[in-house]
Design an enzyme around this catalytic site. Structure first.
Site, PDB file in Angstrom:
ATOM      1  CG  HIS A  91       0.786  -3.029  -6.856  1.00  0.00           C
ATOM      2  ND1 HIS A  91       0.360  -1.597  -7.197  1.00  0.00           N
ATOM      3  CD2 HIS A  91       0.668  -3.706  -8.191  1.00  0.00           C
ATOM      4  CE1 HIS A  91       0.380  -1.606  -8.651  1.00  0.00           C
ATOM      5  NE2 HIS A  91       0.597  -2.566  -9.087  1.00  0.00           N
ATOM      6  CB  CYS A  92       2.749  -0.078  -1.826  1.00  0.00           C
ATOM      7  SG  CYS A  92       1.111  -0.372  -1.656  1.00  0.00           S
ATOM      8  CB  ILE A  93       7.317  -2.293  -1.832  1.00  0.00           C
ATOM      9  CG1 ILE A  93       7.127  -3.916  -1.988  1.00  0.00           C
ATOM     10  CG2 ILE A  93       6.803  -1.633  -0.694  1.00  0.00           C
ATOM     11  CD1 ILE A  93       7.739  -4.453  -0.906  1.00  0.00           C
TER      12      ILE A  93
ATOM     13  N   GLY B 116       1.379  -2.421   0.441  1.00  0.00           N
ATOM     14  CA  GLY B 116       1.626  -3.917   0.348  1.00  0.00           C
ATOM     15  C   GLY B 116       2.732  -4.027  -0.602  1.00  0.00           C
TER      16      GLY B 116
END
Length: 361
Positions: free
Chosen positions: A333-335, A331
């Site tokens: 936050h992950c990128i 999502g």
């Protein structure tokens, strides 16, 4: 040296991202690939409303990135094979004993446990490149870890999961004491709260094996935001219920009992691949704002914005459709990866300015 990872709500210098490029994660077919390019770009442009964004772009994608990002996002060219910046990029830290000093933790990255499909060897070098570009002191770690596998309160407490740092495909000789000692050295934590697992979908072939940043995070010291699945038909109903019981009986590094704030999941239970892991916990806190995952459910998306604005007072929440990101295993936050603003060397001296050069275009 006494390194400390600040909480995400502390002031940022900028956010770092990586632009998608051809490979297994991007998927096949021009129409499907376009959904990734646009989701990453829309996320960057949403963040740029609040703070500077630097996008690392593989040279094969420079023209496309410039076209989608325009003048609002800084482009930095460097070779990539993956584009989940949270996980292979540096985890930034500061030294409270040396004002003005920025550190960058370089975890060992092996593509979430070196699955056969992963392409990660090139992007594994990005943390050192970024550290050099911003003038950060490199904090080299022997721990196989990803930024999405930890969340801190900025005051000595870290959330993490048994199935990530203790994964035999990541750290076959690790135990909790060894992991905690390395986290104390690199990010300054004194108390680790171990969750037994993450969300169900995250254990699929293209998952991370239980990253904490999709299920729980600190809104503030002593206050945890927790994903809540309300439908008993979804396996995460039991998972999140058990995690809440665990967290309610935990204390942080200061000895505080944790206040739990539930963040309900959207109504959608399944997609073509099975039960979804759609979660509003995978948001990014930025200067004066919160960039929140959206799932095409207006009422649920609005409820999430309201909860998060209450948890982070004084910030405005904006939604970006994150379904194309989740379809690829993560999502918002992950990128993304925040670079904290470091305190000035002396009272009255302006705070450190961004130092991005070299590959900038």
């Amino acid at each position: 040296m006494a390194w400390r990872m600040p909480h995400e709500r502390d002031p940022h210098e900028r956010t770092w991202m990586a632009f998608p490029r051809a490979g297994k994660t991007l998927g096949e077919g021009a129409e499907h690939q376009e959904t990734a390019y646009r989701a990453w770009s829309e996320t960057a442009l949403a963040i740029a409303e609040f703070e500077p964004v630097t996008m690392v772009v593989d040279p094969t994608e420079t023209a496309r990135a410039k076209n989608l990002l325009g003048q609002d996002v800084e482009i930095y060219e460097a070779p990539l094979d993956e584009f989940w910046m949270r996980d292979f990029g540096p985890t930034f830290v500061i030294d409270d004993e040396r004002p003005g000093v920025l550190g960058a933790v370089d975890w060992i990255f092996n593509g979430w446990g070196a699955p056969a499909w992963a392409e990660w060897q090139v992007s594994a070098g990005i943390a050192r490149i970024i550290a050099a570009e911003v003038g950060a002191e490199l904090v080299s770690s022997v721990l196989v870890n990803e930024g999405g596998g930890i969340h801190v309160d900025g005051e000595g407490t870290v959330l993490l999961t048994d199935t990530v740092q203790l994964d035999p495909n990541r750290n076959p000789f690790a135990d909790k004491l060894r992991v905690e000692a390395e986290l104390a050295r690199t990010i300054g934590t004194e108390k680790a709260i171990w969750l037994p697992r993450g969300l169900t979908r995250d254990y699929d072939d293209y998952g991370t094996n239980g990253h904490v940043d999709i299920v729980a995070t600190f809104a503030a010291p002593g206050q945890v935001l927790l994903h809540r699945q309300d439908d008993p038909a979804h396996p995460d109903f039991a998972v999140t219920r058990d995690l809440k019981t665990l967290l309610e009986n935990e204390t942080d590094a200061a000895g505080r009992t944790l206040e739990i704030i539930d963040v309900p999941a959207p109504a959608t239970l399944r997609d073509a691949e099975g039960f979804v892991d759609w979660s509003y916990l995978n948001h990014l806190v930025v200067n004066d704002g919160i960039v929140v995952c959206g799932f095409g459910e207006p009422a649920a998306d609005a409820r999430a914005r309201e909860i998060l604005e209450g948890a982070y007072p004084g910030r405005r929440a904006v939604t970006v459709d994150a379904r194309p990101i989740f379809a690829r295993g993560g999502g918002i936050h992950c990128i993304t990866q925040q670079q904290p603003r470091v305190p000035s060397q002396q009272p009255g001296v302006p705070e450190q300015q961004p130092q991005v050069a070299g590959g900038q275009s």
